[in-house]
Design a protein around this motif. Structure first.
Motif, short mmCIF file in Angstrom:
data_model
loop_
_atom_site.label_atom_id
_atom_site.label_comp_id
_atom_site.label_asym_id
_atom_site.label_seq_id
_atom_site.Cartn_x
_atom_site.Cartn_y
_atom_site.Cartn_z
N ASP A 184 0.22 -2.69 -4.83
CA ASP A 184 -1.16 -3.15 -4.98
C ASP A 184 -2.15 -2.01 -4.95
O ASP A 184 -3.16 -2.05 -5.64
CB ASP A 184 -1.47 -4.16 -3.88
N LYS A 185 -1.86 -1.02 -4.11
CA LYS A 185 -2.77 0.13 -4.05
C LYS A 185 -1.94 1.40 -3.93
O LYS A 185 -1.17 1.54 -2.99
CB LYS A 185 -3.70 -0.03 -2.85
N SER A 215 -3.20 -0.81 -8.94
CA SER A 215 -4.47 -0.15 -8.67
C SER A 215 -4.19 1.25 -8.14
O SER A 215 -3.30 1.44 -7.32
CB SER A 215 -5.25 -0.98 -7.65
N THR A 257 -5.85 5.11 -6.83
CA THR A 257 -6.99 5.93 -6.40
C THR A 257 -6.49 7.36 -6.22
O THR A 257 -5.38 7.57 -5.72
CB THR A 257 -7.55 5.42 -5.06
N TRP A 299 -7.40 2.06 5.59
CA TRP A 299 -7.63 0.99 4.63
C TRP A 299 -6.58 -0.11 4.83
O TRP A 299 -6.90 -1.31 4.85
CB TRP A 299 -7.55 1.56 3.22
N VAL A 307 -2.07 5.58 -3.87
CA VAL A 307 -3.03 6.67 -3.66
C VAL A 307 -2.32 8.01 -3.63
O VAL A 307 -1.31 8.18 -2.95
CB VAL A 307 -3.82 6.47 -2.33
N VAL A 334 0.87 -1.18 0.00
CA VAL A 334 0.00 0.00 0.00
C VAL A 334 0.90 1.23 0.00
O VAL A 334 1.76 1.37 0.87
CB VAL A 334 -0.89 0.04 1.26
#
Ligand code: ANZ
Ligand code: ZN
Length: 816
Positions: free
Chosen positions: A525-526, A562, A564, A61, A528, A35
């Motif tokens: 993976d994520k 991914s 955001t 998260w 932001v 993350v």
């Protein structure tokens, strides 16, 4: 005021640190989950609400994922090189090293006060030699593999910042930082060949879980354009040149051609009597930005060279003009103009009285208004008449190809990445210039090329490093003769293009990163961060990943699986926060008053995460009241459980009701939390607290049940209010840590209510509502509806024609 706040924050932060609760072990159990929040620039204005909005909710998260069993890696660091520190230094005389170091210290403290589970032991700071040594190494690998090169090129120049800007840093013709109008300057610069990856950068976008808008922006930025190159010979000369066109079907409609003012052919083709006018025009064009030049609404300007070119499809002679609406850096820097079918050409031809020859008409037939820019059918095009645009494109290219006068061609809007900066506060470019050997890469064993401390960094158009004798003068690594170092530094986007790899192996002093480690932990993976990075950082990082992959340093294609973008938190007045408007929110003040959890939870509850919105003091107060309320009821529960009086062991209506709301909250928080819909997740917890308050009014309570309910609730609350939940968990269970607990799963059976309410309509109008068992079948519902007193009255004396049952909701009785 209640029992949470900074004291509780500090207590648990200390404990988490002492017990190394978040220490990352790549070999630990659980699927890895990387993350990543975009690392921040260590600016003097410190952590603001925007940073918090990026880091707080994402930490929640990550915590949720940890409790779900993932092996979470969430590193943090600083993107520490760049213009602001240098500009600050110019203004105040404080050295960028000193201000940056100080700012990092403060920001680290603030980040710790947030209580996020960052893996601090993996921190990277891009301005340290331990890091930029490897940024320089990345540069050398690109060079070795033909992906870095030097060329003289017109570059965007900001006269105020005294530096070259990348295309991406020019906004509406002005410098992104200082809004000064950008001019052009010819300089020899280092470039990275990002265009070599244009196709893959475009294609792989479809494999990413990224916001649609960002994908669209990158697609546009890469700007793949399929067309043809057509060769025009110059009349009475051996000179010829290519034009790039997406509408080769309109070739018969060419009435003139236009060269970009910077095109070297201009000088060759300009005849003596036109020389003065052309020179003057070229000078004027230098002052225009590419964006202005391409504007559809701007009045077209241009000048005739005096030469003519020959249209290869029909032998017609057409005049060669110079016009700044043609860009030197796109296609071939030359355009075949078809005023009947192109808006800009039309405006230009109208202004300069050039012929307008229609060669396309609508498939529907009839007159069309010019310029007609749609696809259609060819007219006035000899052998190609009657072909559609699609057919003609192929036929014409085929004919040109046979004569060696044209071919299909794909063009990209994407330009190579200009990485040279005439600035001090960046990673020095590891190159040495030798009179005999030319540009020689610094041997890898000699890295880092250290950035000297004592440098005159006031801007005068020269690289500050060029004024530092000890830095500049060196010896050639090839022949040992005196030589000079490259004095430009690397664009800071080079530093941030590979940091996601370094985090995984940040202490490695032998190599930039270990392949095995990186392959295990990446892609991220994520990811932001703000949407402003759509075309710069995010594209550069993708390019560097692909380049390093092809060199064998890693085995994945994309750095960020991914993505955001969090929204923007605005000032209370609804405007973008800025010091000059006096509408900034200082997180520190609020944290002192309410604690870190309330601040974080307000950010999650008060806004849709991807949208953001205006700050509201009432909003944070209401969240503070909610946390108070939770504390009050959890305390009440604990006291009841400890007292053990008025206990019962049965599960009655009240218990089932509370269980429903608990499971409803678990389901909502799990599902909405996963999607980063934090506001609705918190709303489910509020509903639960309402239900709990109702249950606490019961005379006798099932205390064992109540305890497990409270435990489950604290678990789902934990990611959102980490310190507060840890405290509550400790008080209720005596255990540590709630973050080592498994995430609760909801019981679907608890979500089926025993009874449901059904509305009964007569001829479409609601006449009654009844409660029935939720598993009652259609016949049973029908019977119950018809037996209801109000319905008996409403249908009396009438004939029932039909009874329609919509299960779970409604019965409609049709009568006559
Ligand atoms: C003739 C023509 C006729 C065109 C027509 C369009 C319509 P994209 O889609 O962005 O790739 N062009 C080519 N090179 C250019 C340059 N360096 N500066 C400015 N304009 C340039 O655009 C390709 C089209 O833009 C090309 O197709 C060319 O104009 C123009 F009815 O050629 B066309
Ligand atoms: Zn040499």
């Amino acid at each position: 005021m209640s029992n949470y706040g900074t004291a509780i924050d500090k207590k648990w932060q200390k404990k988490w640190e002492e017990t190394e609760l978040y220490k990352f072990n790549p070999d630990a159990e659980g699927e890895k989950l990387y993350v990543l929040e975009m690392f921040s620039y260590p600016s003097g204005s410190q952590l603001h609400a925007g940073h918090w909005f990026n880091y707080g909710p994402v930490d929640s998260w990550a915590r949720l994922k940890k409790m779900q069993g993932y092996n979470v890696f969430q590193p943090m660091g600083f993107d520490a090189f760049g213009l602001p520190a240098e500009n600050f230094a110019i203004k105040t005389g404080i050295h960028p090293w000193d201000s940056t170091e100080k700012n990092i210290k403060t920001m680290e403290e603030q980040l710790r006060a947030m209580g996020a589970m960052f893996n601090w032991e993996n921190e990277v700071i891009t301005c340290t030699p331990e890091y930029y040594k490897w940024t320089q190494w990345v540069f050398l690998q690109l060079l070795k593999n033909g992906l870095a090169y030097r060329k003289k090129a017109p570059v965007n120049w900001c006269p105020s910042c005294n530096t070259v800007l990348a295309n991406e840093q020019v906004v509406d013709g002005a410098c992104e930082r200082c809004s000064t109008e950008v001019t052009k300057k010819d300089l020899t610069q280092w470039f990275f060949k990002i265009t070599e990856y244009a196709d893959e950068l475009l294609e792989k976008l479809d494999t990413l879980d990224w916001p649609e808008k960002t994908v669209a922006m990158q697609k546009h930025w890469i700007g793949k354009s399929t067309g043809a190159e057509v060769n025009f010979k110059v009349k009475d000369s051996d000179i010829n040149f290519n034009v790039f066109t997406t509408r080769v079907d309109t070739l018969n409609g060419v009435t003139y051609v236009v060269l970009a003012p910077e095109n070297p052919l201009v000088d060759e083709l300009t005849t003596a009597e036109n020389k003065a006018a052309v020179e003057e025009y070229k000078e004027a064009a230098k002052k225009q930005s590419d964006i202005e030049r391409q504007s559809l609404t701007r009045e077209k300007t241009g000048v005739f060279t005096g030469s003519y070119a020959i249209n290869p499809i029909n032998g017609k002679e057409v005049p060669v003009w110079v016009g700044d609406y043609v860009l030197a850096t796109y296609g071939t820097g030359a355009v075949m103009a078809v005023p009947a079918h192109d808006e800009r050409d039309y405006a230009f031809a109208t202004k300069f009285n050039l012929p307008i020859d229609q060669v396309i008409t609508s498939k529907k037939g009839g007159e069309v208004e010019l310029p007609y820019c749609e696809y259609g059918v060819l007219v006035n095009s000899g052998e190609f008449d009657g072909l559609t645009t699609e057919e003609a494109k192929e036929a014409i290219v085929e004919k040109l190809a046979k004569q060696g006068l044209g071919s299909a061609k794909v063009n990209y809007r994407l330009r190579d990445w200009l990485v040279s900066r005439q600035r001090y506060w960046g990673a020095p470019i590891p190159i040495i210039y030798c009179e005999d050997c030319g540009a020689v890469p610094v041997p890898e064993k000699d890295l880092p090329v250290e950035l000297p401390y004592n440098v005159e960094f006031a801007p005068d158009g020269k690289s500050p490093l060029a004024k530092c004798e000890e830095f500049v003068n060196t010896t050639c690594p090839c022949c040992g003769k005196p030589a000079k170092r490259e004095c430009d530094t690397l664009d800071t986007f080079v530093c941030s293009s590979w940091y996601q790899m370094r985090y995984v192996d940040n202490k490695n002093d032998k190599i930039a990163f270990d392949k095995e480690k990186v392959d295990k932990m990446l892609p991220v993976d994520k990811y932001v961060g703000g949407p402003e990075h759509a075309c710069m950082h995010l594209l550069y990082a993708r390019f560097i990943t692909k380049a390093l992959r092809d060199m064998g340093y890693l085995s994945f294609d994309e750095p960020f699986k991914s993505l955001t973008h969090q929204g923007l938190i605005l000032g209370p007045d609804g405007l973008k926060m800025s010091k000059s408007k006096g509408n900034t929110i200082s997180p520190d003040d609020y944290i002192k008053e309410y604690g870190a959890d309330v601040f974080r939870m307000y950010l999650m509850f008060g806004f849709a995460y991807t949208e953001g919105g205006a700050w509201s003091d009432d909003g944070i107060k209401s969240v503070a009241r909610f946390v108070d309320r939770i504390e009050r009821y959890l305390t009440m529960c604990r006291e009841a459980i400890e007292a053990g009086t008025n206990n019962k062991t049965t599960m009655d209506k009240a218990e089932k009701e509370l269980n429903f709301w608990l499971n409803n909250a678990i389901k909502g928080v799990t599902e909405d939390g996963e999607k980063m819909q934090f506001n609705t997740a918190i709303a489910r917890m509020m509903e639960f607290i309402n239900a709990l308050s109702k249950y606490m009014k019961e005379e006798t309570k099932n205390l064992d049940f109540l305890k497990t309910v409270c435990e489950s609730f604290i678990k789902i609350l934990a990611p959102f209010a980490p310190h507060f939940a840890e405290e509550q968990w400790s008080l209720l269970t005596g255990k540590y840590s709630v973050f080592n607990e498994a995430w609760p799963t909801f019981d679907a059976k608890a979500l089926v209510k025993d009874e449901i309410e059904i509305a009964i309509q007569v001829n479409g109008k609601i006449k009654a509502r009844i409660n029935v068992a939720s598993d009652l079948n259609e016949e049973g519902i029908k019977a119950a509806a018809l037996a209801d007193e109000a319905i008996v009255a409403a249908t009396e004396g009438k004939t029932i024609i039909k009874v329609i049952v919509i299960k779970g909701r409604l019965v409609n009785i049709v009568v006559k």
